[in-house]
Design a protein around this motif. Sequence first.
Motif, PDB file in Angstrom:
ATOM      1  N   MET A 240       0.826  -1.205   0.000  1.00 13.63           N
ATOM      2  CA  MET A 240       0.000   0.000   0.000  1.00 13.63           C
ATOM      3  C   MET A 240       0.865   1.261   0.000  1.00 13.63           C
ATOM      4  SD  MET A 240      -3.179  -0.891  -0.135  1.00 13.63           S
ATOM      5  CE  MET A 240      -4.155   0.466   0.533  1.00 13.63           C
ATOM      6  N   VAL A 241       1.951   1.245   0.751  1.00 18.19           N
ATOM      7  CA  VAL A 241       2.854   2.399   0.792  1.00 18.19           C
ATOM      8  C   VAL A 241       3.502   2.608  -0.573  1.00 18.19           C
ATOM      9  CG1 VAL A 241       5.019   3.264   1.768  1.00 18.19           C
ATOM     10  CG2 VAL A 241       3.291   2.252   3.271  1.00 18.19           C
ATOM     11  N   VAL A 242       4.018   1.534  -1.163  1.00 16.30           N
ATOM     12  CA  VAL A 242       4.680   1.635  -2.470  1.00 16.30           C
ATOM     13  C   VAL A 242       3.712   2.145  -3.540  1.00 16.30           C
ATOM     14  CG1 VAL A 242       5.779   0.295  -4.320  1.00 16.30           C
ATOM     15  CG2 VAL A 242       6.397  -0.139  -1.938  1.00 16.30           C
ATOM     16  N   ALA A 243       2.441   1.749  -3.439  1.00 15.07           N
ATOM     17  CA  ALA A 243       1.434   2.176  -4.417  1.00 15.07           C
ATOM     18  C   ALA A 243       0.990   3.618  -4.200  1.00 15.07           C
ATOM     19  CB  ALA A 243       0.227   1.247  -4.357  1.00 15.07           C
ATOM     20  N   GLY A 244       1.489   4.253  -3.127  1.00 12.34           N
ATOM     21  CA  GLY A 244       1.190   5.662  -2.920  1.00 12.34           C
ATOM     22  C   GLY A 244      -0.084   5.952  -2.166  1.00 12.34           C
ATOM     23  N   HIS A 245      -0.593   4.965  -1.420  1.00 15.30           N
ATOM     24  CA  HIS A 245      -1.855   5.166  -0.706  1.00 15.30           C
ATOM     25  C   HIS A 245      -1.686   5.976   0.578  1.00 15.30           C
ATOM     26  CE1 HIS A 245      -4.547   2.633  -3.105  1.00 15.30           C
ATOM     27  NE2 HIS A 245      -3.492   1.884  -3.324  1.00 15.30           N
ATOM     28  N   GLY A 246      -0.481   6.028   1.134  1.00 11.52           N
ATOM     29  CA  GLY A 246      -0.304   6.772   2.374  1.00 11.52           C
ATOM     30  C   GLY A 246       1.037   6.502   3.010  1.00 11.52           C
ATOM     31  N   ILE A 247       1.148   6.897   4.263  1.00  6.19           N
ATOM     32  CA  ILE A 247       2.375   6.730   5.033  1.00  6.19           C
ATOM     33  C   ILE A 247       2.227   5.514   5.938  1.00  6.19           C
ATOM     34  CG2 ILE A 247       1.572   8.245   6.915  1.00  6.19           C
ATOM     35  CD1 ILE A 247       4.454   9.278   7.145  1.00  6.19           C
ATOM     36  N   GLY A 248       3.317   4.740   6.086  1.00  3.06           N
ATOM     37  CA  GLY A 248       3.258   3.540   6.914  1.00  3.06           C
ATOM     38  C   GLY A 248       4.611   3.241   7.524  1.00  3.06           C
ATOM     39  N   TRP A 249       4.585   2.637   8.704  1.00  6.07           N
ATOM     40  CA  TRP A 249       5.817   2.273   9.412  1.00  6.07           C
ATOM     41  C   TRP A 249       6.223   0.849   9.029  1.00  6.07           C
ATOM     42  CZ3 TRP A 249       3.311   6.454  10.850  1.00  6.07           C
ATOM     43  CH2 TRP A 249       3.972   7.446  11.568  1.00  6.07           C
ATOM     44  N   LEU A 250       7.478   0.693   8.612  1.00  5.77           N
ATOM     45  CA  LEU A 250       7.975  -0.598   8.160  1.00  5.77           C
ATOM     46  C   LEU A 250       9.371  -0.849   8.709  1.00  5.77           C
ATOM     47  CD1 LEU A 250       6.853  -0.231   4.456  1.00  5.77           C
ATOM     48  CD2 LEU A 250       6.023  -2.015   6.011  1.00  5.77           C
ATOM     49  N   PRO A 251       9.685  -2.105   9.043  1.00 10.27           N
ATOM     50  CA  PRO A 251      11.067  -2.433   9.392  1.00 10.27           C
ATOM     51  C   PRO A 251      11.981  -2.193   8.192  1.00 10.27           C
ATOM     52  CG  PRO A 251       9.557  -4.165  10.108  1.00 10.27           C
ATOM     53  CD  PRO A 251       8.780  -3.246   9.211  1.00 10.27           C
ATOM     54  N   ALA A 252      13.191  -1.735   8.449  1.00  9.99           N
ATOM     55  CA  ALA A 252      14.106  -1.361   7.369  1.00  9.99           C
ATOM     56  C   ALA A 252      14.371  -2.518   6.411  1.00  9.99           C
ATOM     57  CB  ALA A 252      15.414  -0.846   7.961  1.00  9.99           C
ATOM     58  N   SER A 253      14.553  -3.730   6.939  1.00 15.57           N
ATOM     59  CA  SER A 253      14.852  -4.873   6.078  1.00 15.57           C
ATOM     60  C   SER A 253      13.674  -5.223   5.171  1.00 15.57           C
ATOM     61  CB  SER A 253      15.237  -6.087   6.923  1.00 15.57           C
ATOM     62  OG  SER A 253      14.164  -6.466   7.768  1.00 15.57           O
ATOM     63  N   CYS A 254      12.469  -4.922   5.627  1.00 16.63           N
ATOM     64  CA  CYS A 254      11.267  -5.233   4.846  1.00 16.63           C
ATOM     65  C   CYS A 254      11.191  -4.389   3.584  1.00 16.63           C
ATOM     66  CB  CYS A 254      10.029  -5.026   5.714  1.00 16.63           C
ATOM     67  SG  CYS A 254       8.454  -5.322   4.883  1.00 16.63           S
ATOM     68  N   VAL A 255      11.726  -3.178   3.653  1.00 20.15           N
ATOM     69  CA  VAL A 255      11.581  -2.241   2.552  1.00 20.15           C
ATOM     70  C   VAL A 255      12.931  -1.880   1.922  1.00 20.15           C
ATOM     71  CG1 VAL A 255      11.760  -0.093   3.910  1.00 20.15           C
ATOM     72  CG2 VAL A 255      10.185  -0.190   1.951  1.00 20.15           C
TER      73      VAL A 255
END
Length: 307
Positions: A240-255
């Motif tokens: 959802m974050v990559v698609a530009g839907h909004g801001i989200g908290w993610l672990p660094a390794s995940c992204v």
Amino acid sequence: MEIKWLEDFLRLAESRSFSRAAKERHITQSAFSRRIMALEEWLGVELVDRSVHPATLTAAGWLFRRIAADLLRDAYAARTLLSGYQPIVSSEEVVQFSVAHTLVFTFFPDWLKHVHKSFGPLVARVHAVNVPEGVQQLVEGSCDILLAFHHPQLPILLDPNLFPYLVLGVERIQPFSALDADGQPLFQLPGSSRAPLPFMAYSSGAFLGNVVEMTLLNAQTPSNLRRSFETHMSEALKAMVVAGHGIGWLPASCVAAELNEGKVAVAGPDEWAADLEIRLYRTSRNCKPVIDAMWSWMCARQKQAAT
């Protein structure tokens, strides 16, 4: 959620026909439809618009199509990784891992590869869990090893004498956003009360969701967020974050890959970030020789690294 549900859904997305997809999956159409409905019920959204012919995916269905393909790819990769080792002979030789959802896709595969290379091959059985579920499994003895995140303000309440642990690393979780045409974050903290930022959130009770709420409460600057999406899976939140839907908290390794490819950027300063320990737990009541041997090996390596 079952792997076969994902396979069914992707087949339906490809064929756009319940009858043809059911035939290709070698089950009756009614059974196939029940499995698609079970997947929708588990996700809490409709994936297929049944009011038109041929079958058409909903907006959520198109989004989940990519997520399902990624999940299947990772599941197949994990099976390939583990299937190359000797077959299970007895339960005493099997190491039952309970691994936090995010870590099972990021940290665990490379860590297990290192264990196989340096300690020796293991017969591993892996269950992806949320942290409270994994703690319960460890306490009840239904898993041998728990791999989970830990934060001192959200502690895993286990007696270290009965449930010793090792710290394997540190993971940073922070806010991310997709980029605009100028390469700047589409959404940037703190936002404003007149235009709150769309917030891609973790479901209530999810460990990472608790971490994010704690981080927001501890930040010196108030944030302005509008809860627009909820999931318990970091991979779904990332999509959802990559698609530009909004801001989200993610672990660094995940992204990490998306960050390197310039698809996302950090969307706020360090006051909205948190560091999590990656911990490996066992129970002292577990007497499996393979667990004792592996734990002794890991403890020795940590002592060696500290000197």
